[in-house]
Design an enzyme around this catalytic site. Sequence first.
Site, PDB file in Angstrom:
ATOM      1  N   ASP A  23       0.846  -1.195   0.000  1.00  0.00           N
ATOM      2  CA  ASP A  23       0.000   0.000   0.000  1.00  0.00           C
ATOM      3  C   ASP A  23       0.881   1.245   0.000  1.00  0.00           C
ATOM      4  OD1 ASP A  23      -2.097   1.714   0.179  1.00  0.00           O
ATOM      5  OD2 ASP A  23      -2.780   1.095   2.163  1.00  0.00           O
ATOM      6  N   ASP A 117      -2.903   2.552  -6.039  1.00  0.00           N
ATOM      7  CA  ASP A 117      -1.909   2.624  -4.979  1.00  0.00           C
ATOM      8  C   ASP A 117      -1.805   1.393  -4.091  1.00  0.00           C
ATOM      9  OD1 ASP A 117      -4.389   3.020  -3.901  1.00  0.00           O
ATOM     10  OD2 ASP A 117      -3.783   4.630  -2.546  1.00  0.00           O
ATOM     11  N   GLU A 118      -2.501   0.304  -4.387  1.00  0.00           N
ATOM     12  CA  GLU A 118      -2.368  -0.882  -3.538  1.00  0.00           C
ATOM     13  C   GLU A 118      -2.622  -2.152  -4.327  1.00  0.00           C
ATOM     14  OE1 GLU A 118      -5.349  -1.511  -0.473  1.00  0.00           O
ATOM     15  OE2 GLU A 118      -6.650  -0.009  -1.405  1.00  0.00           O
TER      16      GLU A 118
END
Length: 371
Positions: A23, A117-118
């Site tokens: 993350d 983003d993850e």
Amino acid sequence: MGTDVRPADGSQPAPKRVIAHLDCDAFYASVELLRRPEPRDKAVIVAHDGPRSVVTTASYAARRYGVGSAMPLSRAKRLCPHAILVPPDFASYKRVSRELWAIVSGRLGALQHLGLDEAYADLTGVEKPVRVLRELVAEVRGRTGITVSVGIGPSRLVAKICSDLGKPAGFVAMGREEAARRFAGHPPKLLPGIGPKSAERLRELGIETIGQLQRTPLETLTARFGANHGADLLRRAHFHDDSPVETERVLKSRSNERTFDEDVASLAELEEVLRRLARELCEGLRRRGTRGRTIAIKVRLDDWTTVTRARTIDAHTNDTALVTEVALELLRAYAPPRPVRLLGVRLAGFDEEGGGAAAPPRNAAQLALPL
């Protein structure tokens, strides 16, 4: 993070399951700070500047003042008046995201992406996975400037929770039993899959911690939540999770929506906005060669009441005229009783192969459109 179980036939045991959740820390704000001269410890809020704007994300310096994602910008400014306000630049975020995950997948292989983003990665059978991940985090930071927090566990559930510990730059590995003990005093909403409504219903039963949920009889939970949901709550409380890392993501829906700077009461104005939203949505779907059967609208009133209405048609489509007409019918049938804060249109039920029978391009009235 578990023990090997040796099969009865004497063959080699199956390797311990190792799942990582990666993350990026305050990703949008981090991208903005990388290309600006301000010191890295500055409070930065990423949001459009408008009376109805909400915070997209904030740097950790701003979060220390209580600023958080999805917070009204007006409140964020009161909490942190000295923050630097930056409008979101999603083209840049996508570019950095592609570069970052190319580095990660080059080392770890296929990933299950959850957004820009993850992502999850399955490292089962990888030799020294902790060292591999530490080296990867350092490489990503050196090549992109982005810091990635990592959670490692025997399941996606444990890995997801671990990645939030120690942020920013967190790196936590934990087994199922340890997680069940360590988080016993935390509220159930810590567990992915337990939202505000479920948490409130648990509180009504006197269950305010994960430990209390662990000790609740299954019969009590199934009586309140039903057989499937009740059993799932108990499994989550004990951190049991065998869900796979799905490296091929199936698109389930696409939507287009708009939050108004001022609430809109005029149905004619709402219809005009809906036409534009439907047109933009269908143009994007046609570029991707994607069609769906379920057409839906989303209406959020000025008191934050949120209503959705949907209709499934006989054939897959991405035709602007058809989607627009069905969406307008849904809006007119609902007839918003109060001024509208947000309006959106969505298409779901996609044809997986991009084929299937296409809906006629014109005149939705000629189709059977069940209510």
